[in-house]
Design a protein around this motif. Structure first.
Motif, PDB file in Angstrom:
ATOM      1  N   UNK A  86     -14.491 -18.224   1.565  1.00 23.00           N
ATOM      2  CA  UNK A  86     -13.453 -17.614   2.627  1.00 23.00           C
ATOM      3  C   UNK A  86     -12.519 -17.491   2.453  1.00 23.00           C
ATOM      4  N   UNK A  87     -11.571 -16.358   3.122  1.00 20.92           N
ATOM      5  CA  UNK A  87      -9.909 -15.920   2.880  1.00 20.92           C
ATOM      6  C   UNK A  87      -9.656 -16.788   3.812  1.00 20.92           C
ATOM      7  N   UNK A  88      -8.380 -17.349   3.280  1.00 14.65           N
ATOM      8  CA  UNK A  88      -7.467 -17.924   4.244  1.00 14.65           C
ATOM      9  C   UNK A  88      -6.539 -17.554   4.750  1.00 14.65           C
ATOM     10  N   UNK A  89      -6.139 -17.718   6.228  1.00 16.43           N
ATOM     11  CA  UNK A  89      -5.203 -17.224   7.016  1.00 16.43           C
ATOM     12  C   UNK A  89      -4.378 -15.837   7.158  1.00 16.43           C
ATOM     13  N   UNK A  90      -3.710 -17.284   6.294  1.00 14.10           N
ATOM     14  CA  UNK A  90      -2.610 -16.799   5.569  1.00 14.10           C
ATOM     15  C   UNK A  90      -2.506 -15.136   4.234  1.00 14.10           C
ATOM     16  N   UNK A  91      -3.567 -15.749   3.538  1.00 14.67           N
ATOM     17  CA  UNK A  91      -4.045 -13.865   3.201  1.00 14.67           C
ATOM     18  C   UNK A  91      -4.464 -12.877   3.889  1.00 14.67           C
ATOM     19  N   UNK A  92      -4.469 -13.066   5.521  1.00 13.72           N
ATOM     20  CA  UNK A  92      -5.594 -11.895   6.342  1.00 13.72           C
ATOM     21  C   UNK A  92      -4.362 -11.776   7.338  1.00 13.72           C
ATOM     22  N   UNK A  93      -2.832 -11.714   7.047  1.00  8.32           N
ATOM     23  CA  UNK A  93      -2.059 -11.186   7.533  1.00  8.32           C
ATOM     24  C   UNK A  93      -0.617 -11.421   6.840  1.00  8.32           C
ATOM     25  N   UNK A  94       0.250  -9.822   7.462  1.00  8.31           N
ATOM     26  CA  UNK A  94       1.564  -9.617   6.310  1.00  8.31           C
ATOM     27  C   UNK A  94       2.843  -8.976   7.446  1.00  8.31           C
ATOM     28  N   UNK A  95       3.471 -10.414   6.961  1.00  8.60           N
ATOM     29  CA  UNK A  95       4.746  -9.760   7.949  1.00  8.60           C
ATOM     30  C   UNK A  95       5.576  -8.875   7.662  1.00  8.60           C
ATOM     31  N   UNK A  96       6.345  -8.012   7.667  1.00  3.94           N
ATOM     32  CA  UNK A  96       7.946  -7.253   7.330  1.00  3.94           C
ATOM     33  C   UNK A  96       8.963  -7.256   8.689  1.00  3.94           C
ATOM     34  N   UNK A  97       9.670  -7.972   7.594  1.00  3.82           N
ATOM     35  CA  UNK A  97      11.043  -7.350   8.702  1.00  3.82           C
ATOM     36  C   UNK A  97      11.586  -6.464   9.094  1.00  3.82           C
ATOM     37  N   UNK A  98      11.723  -6.572   9.966  1.00  6.09           N
ATOM     38  CA  UNK A  98      12.603  -4.470  10.439  1.00  6.09           C
ATOM     39  C   UNK A  98      13.868  -4.413  10.929  1.00  6.09           C
ATOM     40  N   UNK A  99      14.538  -3.764  11.214  1.00  7.89           N
ATOM     41  CA  UNK A  99      16.052  -3.408  12.023  1.00  7.89           C
ATOM     42  C   UNK A  99      15.889  -3.628  13.531  1.00  7.89           C
ATOM     43  N   UNK A 100      16.909  -4.384  13.972  1.00 11.59           N
ATOM     44  CA  UNK A 100      16.934  -4.634  15.573  1.00 11.59           C
ATOM     45  C   UNK A 100      16.832  -3.726  15.547  1.00 11.59           C
TER      46      UNK A 100
END
Length: 66
Positions: free
Chosen positions: A26-40
């Motif tokens: 199984x692939x952990x949930x943390x490896x399925x998502x990716x977060x990126x910072x965006x400009x305000x």
């Protein structure tokens, strides 16, 4: 009768395991998502633009009006 069914199920399970092997890990949930910072304020381009709204809204009555 029940022992025959149980042995048939065991045989079928052994055949499946021999043919397909085991399931992938199984692939952990943390490896399925990716977060990126965006400009305000990024992504807030949904302001009303009356002159540019024609490309998102089409009405036959407006097209036929003189």
């Amino acid at each position: 009768m029940k022992s025959e069914q149980a042995s048939e199920k065991d045989t079928a399970a052994m055949r499946r395991r021999a043919r397909f092997g085991k399931l992938p890990d199984r692939i952990p949930y943390q490896d399925l998502i990716e977060e990126e910072a965006t400009a305000p304020g990024a992504g807030s381009d949904n302001r009303y633009d009356p002159e540019g709204s024609w490309n998102r809204f089409s009405c036959l009555a407006l097209d036929l009006a003189p």
